[in-house]
Design a protein around this motif. Structure first.
Motif, PDB file in Angstrom:
ATOM      1  N   THR A  54      25.176 131.235 -68.190  1.00  0.00           N
ATOM      2  CA  THR A  54      23.827 130.754 -67.915  1.00  0.00           C
ATOM      3  C   THR A  54      23.179 130.359 -69.240  1.00  0.00           C
ATOM      4  O   THR A  54      23.692 130.674 -70.301  1.00  0.00           O
ATOM      5  CB  THR A  54      22.996 131.865 -67.254  1.00  0.00           C
ATOM      6  N   CYS A  55      22.041 129.677 -69.162  1.00  0.00           N
ATOM      7  CA  CYS A  55      21.316 129.316 -70.385  1.00  0.00           C
ATOM      8  C   CYS A  55      20.016 130.103 -70.442  1.00  0.00           C
ATOM      9  O   CYS A  55      19.306 130.206 -69.440  1.00  0.00           O
ATOM     10  CB  CYS A  55      21.020 127.822 -70.440  1.00  0.00           C
ATOM     11  N   ILE A  56      19.694 130.611 -71.601  1.00  0.00           N
ATOM     12  CA  ILE A  56      18.473 131.412 -71.787  1.00  0.00           C
ATOM     13  C   ILE A  56      17.219 130.603 -71.421  1.00  0.00           C
ATOM     14  O   ILE A  56      16.194 131.166 -71.062  1.00  0.00           O
ATOM     15  CB  ILE A  56      18.402 131.943 -73.249  1.00  0.00           C
ATOM     16  N   GLY A 103      20.823 136.253 -74.560  1.00  0.00           N
ATOM     17  CA  GLY A 103      20.633 134.947 -75.194  1.00  0.00           C
ATOM     18  C   GLY A 103      21.896 134.119 -75.072  1.00  0.00           C
ATOM     19  O   GLY A 103      22.857 134.519 -74.423  1.00  0.00           O
ATOM     20  N   ASN A 104      21.878 132.956 -75.681  1.00  0.00           N
ATOM     21  CA  ASN A 104      23.056 132.080 -75.613  1.00  0.00           C
ATOM     22  C   ASN A 104      24.017 132.415 -76.741  1.00  0.00           C
ATOM     23  O   ASN A 104      23.672 132.278 -77.905  1.00  0.00           O
ATOM     24  CB  ASN A 104      22.641 130.615 -75.753  1.00  0.00           C
ATOM     25  N   PRO A 105      25.224 132.827 -76.415  1.00  0.00           N
ATOM     26  CA  PRO A 105      26.173 133.107 -77.491  1.00  0.00           C
ATOM     27  C   PRO A 105      26.673 131.816 -78.137  1.00  0.00           C
ATOM     28  O   PRO A 105      26.672 130.754 -77.507  1.00  0.00           O
ATOM     29  CB  PRO A 105      27.308 133.836 -76.779  1.00  0.00           C
ATOM     30  N   PRO A 142      25.648 124.308 -79.644  1.00  0.00           N
ATOM     31  CA  PRO A 142      24.329 124.387 -79.023  1.00  0.00           C
ATOM     32  C   PRO A 142      24.360 123.932 -77.562  1.00  0.00           C
ATOM     33  O   PRO A 142      25.130 123.043 -77.198  1.00  0.00           O
ATOM     34  CB  PRO A 142      23.479 123.433 -79.862  1.00  0.00           C
ATOM     35  N   CYS A 143      23.495 124.543 -76.761  1.00  0.00           N
ATOM     36  CA  CYS A 143      23.402 124.174 -75.344  1.00  0.00           C
ATOM     37  C   CYS A 143      22.668 122.844 -75.208  1.00  0.00           C
ATOM     38  O   CYS A 143      21.624 122.640 -75.799  1.00  0.00           O
ATOM     39  CB  CYS A 143      22.668 125.264 -74.568  1.00  0.00           C
ATOM     40  N   GLN A 144      23.264 121.956 -74.411  1.00  0.00           N
ATOM     41  CA  GLN A 144      22.682 120.617 -74.246  1.00  0.00           C
ATOM     42  C   GLN A 144      22.023 120.458 -72.878  1.00  0.00           C
ATOM     43  O   GLN A 144      21.809 119.333 -72.420  1.00  0.00           O
ATOM     44  CB  GLN A 144      23.785 119.561 -74.414  1.00  0.00           C
ATOM     45  N   CYS A 145      21.701 121.553 -72.196  1.00  0.00           N
ATOM     46  CA  CYS A 145      21.140 121.440 -70.845  1.00  0.00           C
ATOM     47  C   CYS A 145      19.751 120.800 -70.882  1.00  0.00           C
ATOM     48  O   CYS A 145      19.116 120.737 -71.935  1.00  0.00           O
ATOM     49  CB  CYS A 145      21.100 122.807 -70.159  1.00  0.00           C
ATOM     50  N   ASP A 146      19.295 120.353 -69.733  1.00  0.00           N
ATOM     51  CA  ASP A 146      18.012 119.644 -69.677  1.00  0.00           C
ATOM     52  C   ASP A 146      16.861 120.526 -70.149  1.00  0.00           C
ATOM     53  O   ASP A 146      15.939 120.061 -70.821  1.00  0.00           O
ATOM     54  CB  ASP A 146      17.742 119.152 -68.247  1.00  0.00           C
ATOM     55  N   ALA A 147      16.922 121.807 -69.772  1.00  0.00           N
ATOM     56  CA  ALA A 147      15.826 122.703 -70.161  1.00  0.00           C
ATOM     57  C   ALA A 147      15.763 122.843 -71.678  1.00  0.00           C
ATOM     58  O   ALA A 147      14.683 122.785 -72.282  1.00  0.00           O
ATOM     59  CB  ALA A 147      16.013 124.069 -69.508  1.00  0.00           C
ATOM     60  N   CYS A 148      16.934 123.024 -72.306  1.00  0.00           N
ATOM     61  CA  CYS A 148      16.960 123.126 -73.776  1.00  0.00           C
ATOM     62  C   CYS A 148      16.482 121.818 -74.400  1.00  0.00           C
ATOM     63  O   CYS A 148      15.681 121.817 -75.336  1.00  0.00           O
ATOM     64  CB  CYS A 148      18.361 123.461 -74.282  1.00  0.00           C
ATOM     65  N   GLN A 149      16.995 120.697 -73.870  1.00  0.00           N
ATOM     66  CA  GLN A 149      16.602 119.402 -74.441  1.00  0.00           C
ATOM     67  C   GLN A 149      15.094 119.197 -74.371  1.00  0.00           C
ATOM     68  O   GLN A 149      14.463 118.774 -75.344  1.00  0.00           O
ATOM     69  CB  GLN A 149      17.324 118.254 -73.707  1.00  0.00           C
TER      70      GLN A 149
HETATM   71 ZN   LIG Z   1      20.320 125.288 -72.308  1.00  0.00          ZN
END
Ligand SMILES: [Zn+2]
Length: 682
Positions: free
Chosen positions: A172-174, A205-207, A218-225
């Motif tokens: 999952t993403c934080i 958190g995100n490992p 790094p996480c590239q998900c929409d929420a992070c972006q």
């Molecule tokens: Zn993310």
């Protein structure tokens, strides 16, 4: 498992088998003074709510159950926990696998949990009957494929657009709504159903890497972006940089706020525990091993973790877990018993509870972890009044400012020389009238706020090639050498009587020459063949030490990385130099004098409520290279305190020690030290 970086807090090198590393934390403090915070913590005490973890003696045991362990007999499990001597049991509750019949969508009871069975509820009931407190363990960092299929936007997204899958589970993403919203629904159900004494969160958190050590990026998900763009006005970078790490740290903190609020609202007497310091009631850390970790081992891992946690956040419990297993691939094979015991004694000596972790049920394939823990728990139970309300009485503060080799060099030197100290990662003590120190040591990268401390009368010892924020003279620049420091003035360096030179390898900061140098540089000169050694030697006026008053205070700056050199090479001369510099800076001399062997770790802890001081002695003579054996029994350890002493009692020996008076000194002798002892000084 622990989720922190190896550089910033050195948990990986210091303790963790944490092949999995929180992206956000990587290097965050190592290179930046700005990270040292003076602002007051947002995670202070919670009003007048009773906090059992601060007011009761805690003997902590964690079992990490596999999903296949769902069929374990809860009565036998809890009985075994109590038999080992623990009174606080951290056990799996939910997240990746729920050990109770959850009704929340996208939350799954263990596939091995028999129909109608409520393992967590049964464990809680059995524990209550035995007076054992229960902390439920959650891991929200991963879940199953059907959740991903329904809500891909909740999940970590790699640069190639793919999810991160490990052992069939999806990360999952934080910043996604699994963590931000759905987790609160899961936890609400858990907290409504069970009167837990606390919740612990693994992998908060995100490992940056998975359990096999493969980097995730790094996480590239929409929420992070979206969040990243709002903050930095650009997309998430392809590789983690300082901004991204700060972003990830803050993301974890934001989720921590929401979870803390929920726990404290639903169960005001329950503790919120995870590996981060903000918004939690306690700070978790690990002493562990990993087969791929560079040597040398860090034998003070537990001392380091507990001292650092309590020195940074004195109002929280510091639970440092002695991890029994050797490394992730060998969860069921244990480290040597004396290693586990040394970690547990170090915890206790620095103000933390003894704490041990095994994977699986209490029926272990390798019994060494639990066998090692039992006598330590037994000791703690017999003498539990010693372990409530301990406050580190050290008058020296070691600031954890960066590179672990330098920090560890100072940590080890202070320990070997029996100079009591406490570690802090922040500068909040600067404005805390109750926390005064005779000397602050910043191994390197002294933060800018330290100037005020010195100006106002403080004493500072600092080193490294980053110029400290103090008047050190004109800086010529950073240089490199494999040379020497020539000793000119031994006035303040009596321990260096048997040498005229110290070796230096690596960077130094070149400063303009001073009038009366204590040390000057002999740069690299010919060293081979022996016939040519020093044929071209030059003596310079480049200073190797700056010592000066500043305002009401005084500082010493060593413009080379002496801490790191000592950590790596243990030069007697480097130790002598540092020891003399420290003695020269201590306005009232040392807090303790002793003939104890350097491998005896000695801490000085006050118990204000009982108006007494405890001297803990941890015998580290069993450690050699990669091996831990039972320590050698030591005899006739004399201790001298410059203070009034009415009585001294050796707890383990069960007898009073005669006290003699010599001027302002009070002296007593411990006739025998095995693995661990506590002296009660009143
Ligand atoms: Zn993310």
């Amino acid at each position: 498992m622990q989720l922190v970086d190896p550089v910033r807090r050195a948990r990986c090198l210091r303790v963790a088998g944490c092949l999995v590393i929180l992206t956000a934390a990587l290097s965050a403090v190592a290179s930046s003074r700005a990270e040292i915070q003076t602002a007051s913590s947002s995670s202070g005490p919670r009003g007048t709510t009773p906090r059992w973890w601060m007011n009761e003696p805690v003997r902590f045991l964690q079992t990490n159950l596999s999903e296949t362990d769902s069929t374990v007999d809860p009565r036998a499990l809890v009985a075994a926990v109590a038999d080992v001597g623990a009174n606080t049991f951290l056990v799996n509750m939910g997240g990746i696998v729920a050990q109770y019949p959850t009704k929340v969508s996208f939350h799954y009871a263990s596939a091995f949990l028999p129909p109608g069975r409520d393992l967590f509820g049964d464990v809680l009931r059995e524990s209550r009957q035995r007076g054992v407190r229960v902390i439920g363990r959650f891991d929200l960092s991963k879940t199953q494929k059907p959740v991903f299929d329904a809500h891909p936007e909740w999940f970590f997204k790699r640069a190639n657009g793919e999810p991160a899958i490990y052992s069939g589970l999806y990360s999952t993403c934080i910043n996604g709504d699994y963590y931000r919203r759905h987790a609160l629904t899961l936890l609400e159900e858990a907290l409504d159903r069970y009167e837990v004494d606390g919740l612990f969160f693994n992998m908060f958190g995100n490992p940056s890497a998975d359990y096999s050590g493969a980097p995730m990026g790094p996480c590239q998900c929409d929420a992070c972006q979206a969040r990243y763009r709002r903050r930095f006005n650009r997309p998430v970078p392809a590789t983690a940089d300082a901004d991204y790490r700060a972003f990830m740290d803050d993301s974890s903190r934001e989720v921590a706020v929401a979870i803390a609020e929920l726990i404290h609202r639903k169960r005001p007497r329950a503790a919120f525990l995870t590996y981060i310091k903000d918004h939690t009631d306690g700070i978790m850390s690990e002493s562990n091993t990993a087969v791929g970790r560079p040597l040398p081992l860090w034998p003070y891992s537990a001392s380091d973790n507990v001292s650092r946690s309590l020195g940074s956040e004195p109002d929280k419990i510091a639970i440092n877990l002695a991890m029994s297993f050797v490394d992730y691939p060998w969860r069921y094979a244990h480290v040597a018993q004396p290693e586990t015991q040394l970690r547990m004694y170090q915890n206790m000596a620095h103000g933390g509870p003894p704490a041990v972790v095994v994977v699986g049920t209490m029926s272990q394939l390798d019994r060494n972890g639990l066998i090692a823990a039992k006598p330590v728990f037994d000791w703690h139970r017999r003498h539990e009044d010693l372990y409530v309300g301990q406050v580190n009485a050290a008058r020296v503060l070691l600031l954890a400012t960066g590179d672990t080799a330098s920090y560890r060099g100072f940590f080890r030197l202070l320990t070997e020389r029996h100079i009591p100290f406490v570690v802090s990662e922040n500068l909040r003590w600067l404005d805390d009238g109750a926390r005064r120190f005779d000397l602050v040591i910043a191994p390197e990268n002294a933060p800018k706020e330290i100037e005020r401390y010195v100006r106002d009368g403080g004493r500072l010892l600092t080193g490294g090639v980053m110029p400290p924020p103090l008047p050190i003279g004109r800086v010529v620049g950073k240089q490199k050498t494999q040379g020497y420091w020539r000793i000119h003035d031994r006035t303040g360096l009596p321990s260096l009587r048997d040498t005229d030179v110290l070796f230096v390898d690596g960077d130094y900061l070149e400063l303009e020459p001073s009038d009366k140098p204590v040390l000057t540089l002999i740069p690299t000169a010919m060293f081979g063949p022996p016939e040519k050694v020093w044929s071209d030697k030059v003596e310079t006026r480049v200073p190797g030490l700056v010592s000066a008053p500043h305002g009401q205070g005084r500082f010493v700056y060593v413009p080379w990385d002496v801490g790191s050199l000592y950590y790596r090479h243990s030069s007697e001369s480097h130790a002598a130099l540092l020891s003399d510099l420290i003695d020269g800076l201590l306005p009232n001399g040392r807090q303790i004098g002793t003939n104890a062997h350097p491998l005896v770790e000695l801490t000085l802890m006050d118990q204000p409520a009982r108006k007494r001081t405890l001297v803990h002695l941890v015998n580290g003579t069993g450690h050699q290279d990669t091996a831990y054996f039972s320590p050698v029994e030591l005899r006739d350890i004399t201790i001298e305190l410059p203070r009034e002493v009415h009585s001294v009692r050796a707890v383990g020996l069960g007898r009073a020690l005669p006290v003699t008076t010599n001027g302002r000194m009070r002296t007593f002798t411990l006739p025998s030290l095995k693995a661990y002892e506590v002296l009660i000084v009143e």
